[in-house]
Scaffold this motif. Sequence first.
Motif, PDB file in Angstrom:
ATOM      1  N   ILE A 126       0.884  -1.167   0.000  1.00 59.49           N
ATOM      2  CA  ILE A 126       0.000   0.000   0.000  1.00 59.49           C
ATOM      3  C   ILE A 126       0.918   1.212   0.000  1.00 59.49           C
ATOM      4  O   ILE A 126       1.732   1.379   0.911  1.00 59.49           O
ATOM      5  CB  ILE A 126      -0.924   0.013   1.230  1.00 59.49           C
ATOM      6  CG1 ILE A 126      -1.810  -1.231   1.239  1.00 59.49           C
ATOM      7  CG2 ILE A 126      -1.760   1.287   1.246  1.00 59.49           C
ATOM      8  CD1 ILE A 126      -2.627  -1.388   2.504  1.00 59.49           C
ATOM      9  N   SER A 127       0.812   2.031  -1.025  1.00 54.65           N
ATOM     10  CA  SER A 127       1.705   3.175  -1.176  1.00 54.65           C
ATOM     11  C   SER A 127       0.964   4.483  -0.963  1.00 54.65           C
ATOM     12  O   SER A 127      -0.203   4.621  -1.323  1.00 54.65           O
ATOM     13  CB  SER A 127       2.304   3.195  -2.593  1.00 54.65           C
ATOM     14  OG  SER A 127       3.039   2.039  -2.842  1.00 54.65           O
ATOM     15  N   PHE A 128       1.681   5.466  -0.390  1.00 56.66           N
ATOM     16  CA  PHE A 128       1.156   6.803  -0.195  1.00 56.66           C
ATOM     17  C   PHE A 128       2.003   7.744  -1.039  1.00 56.66           C
ATOM     18  O   PHE A 128       3.219   7.804  -0.868  1.00 56.66           O
ATOM     19  CB  PHE A 128       1.211   7.188   1.282  1.00 56.66           C
ATOM     20  CG  PHE A 128       0.431   6.239   2.153  1.00 56.66           C
ATOM     21  CD1 PHE A 128      -0.923   6.435   2.374  1.00 56.66           C
ATOM     22  CD2 PHE A 128       1.050   5.128   2.714  1.00 56.66           C
ATOM     23  CE1 PHE A 128      -1.644   5.542   3.158  1.00 56.66           C
ATOM     24  CE2 PHE A 128       0.338   4.235   3.500  1.00 56.66           C
ATOM     25  CZ  PHE A 128      -1.016   4.438   3.716  1.00 56.66           C
ATOM     26  N   LEU A 129       1.355   8.440  -1.966  1.00 53.92           N
ATOM     27  CA  LEU A 129       2.065   9.313  -2.886  1.00 53.92           C
ATOM     28  C   LEU A 129       1.729  10.767  -2.618  1.00 53.92           C
ATOM     29  O   LEU A 129       0.584  11.105  -2.291  1.00 53.92           O
ATOM     30  CB  LEU A 129       1.700   8.978  -4.331  1.00 53.92           C
ATOM     31  CG  LEU A 129       2.273   7.683  -4.898  1.00 53.92           C
ATOM     32  CD1 LEU A 129       1.466   6.490  -4.440  1.00 53.92           C
ATOM     33  CD2 LEU A 129       2.306   7.739  -6.390  1.00 53.92           C
ATOM     34  N   GLN A 130       2.742  11.612  -2.742  1.00 60.73           N
ATOM     35  CA  GLN A 130       2.557  13.051  -2.657  1.00 60.73           C
ATOM     36  C   GLN A 130       3.195  13.659  -3.896  1.00 60.73           C
ATOM     37  O   GLN A 130       4.398  13.477  -4.129  1.00 60.73           O
ATOM     38  CB  GLN A 130       3.206  13.604  -1.393  1.00 60.73           C
ATOM     39  CG  GLN A 130       2.945  15.066  -1.176  1.00 60.73           C
ATOM     40  CD  GLN A 130       3.411  15.534   0.196  1.00 60.73           C
ATOM     41  OE1 GLN A 130       3.891  14.753   1.013  1.00 60.73           O
ATOM     42  NE2 GLN A 130       3.252  16.803   0.440  1.00 60.73           N
ATOM     43  N   SER A 131       2.385  14.314  -4.693  1.00 58.32           N
ATOM     44  CA  SER A 131       2.829  14.886  -5.970  1.00 58.32           C
ATOM     45  C   SER A 131       3.489  13.824  -6.851  1.00 58.32           C
ATOM     46  O   SER A 131       4.499  14.077  -7.496  1.00 58.32           O
ATOM     47  CB  SER A 131       3.776  16.064  -5.740  1.00 58.32           C
ATOM     48  OG  SER A 131       3.124  17.071  -4.999  1.00 58.32           O
ATOM     49  N   GLY A 132       2.932  12.627  -6.851  1.00 58.15           N
ATOM     50  CA  GLY A 132       3.430  11.545  -7.690  1.00 58.15           C
ATOM     51  C   GLY A 132       4.639  10.811  -7.153  1.00 58.15           C
ATOM     52  O   GLY A 132       5.110   9.862  -7.760  1.00 58.15           O
ATOM     53  N   VAL A 133       5.156  11.216  -5.995  1.00 57.19           N
ATOM     54  CA  VAL A 133       6.331  10.596  -5.391  1.00 57.19           C
ATOM     55  C   VAL A 133       5.889   9.736  -4.208  1.00 57.19           C
ATOM     56  O   VAL A 133       5.146  10.205  -3.343  1.00 57.19           O
ATOM     57  CB  VAL A 133       7.346  11.660  -4.914  1.00 57.19           C
ATOM     58  CG1 VAL A 133       8.527  11.023  -4.205  1.00 57.19           C
ATOM     59  CG2 VAL A 133       7.810  12.519  -6.073  1.00 57.19           C
TER      60      VAL A 133
END
Length: 91
Positions: A42-49
């Motif tokens: 499960i990934s958390f992305l901020q501005s695609g990162v």
Amino acid sequence: EVGEGSDAQFDELKAYIRFIDGDIVLGQQSSSLQCVISNDRISFLQSGVEVAYISNNKLYITQAQITDSLQLGSFAFVPRENGNLSLVWKG
């Protein structure tokens, strides 16, 4: 009329939940914050990162801010009233 209402609700749902290449992507497409659920993480992305993810019973994160206390096994780092930090046994 029922079909039109269902279509509108489905379109709204698609704005926040998308299925892309076998992954579930949560979050409005225009939002800088999104969550991606894949087969192995499960990934958390901020501005695609990717800034954090959970995989194999572990949380990986680039930066963390704990607002109250942190417990590691039976030990905890707990803030004291005078502003200091104590390491205590929570056994």
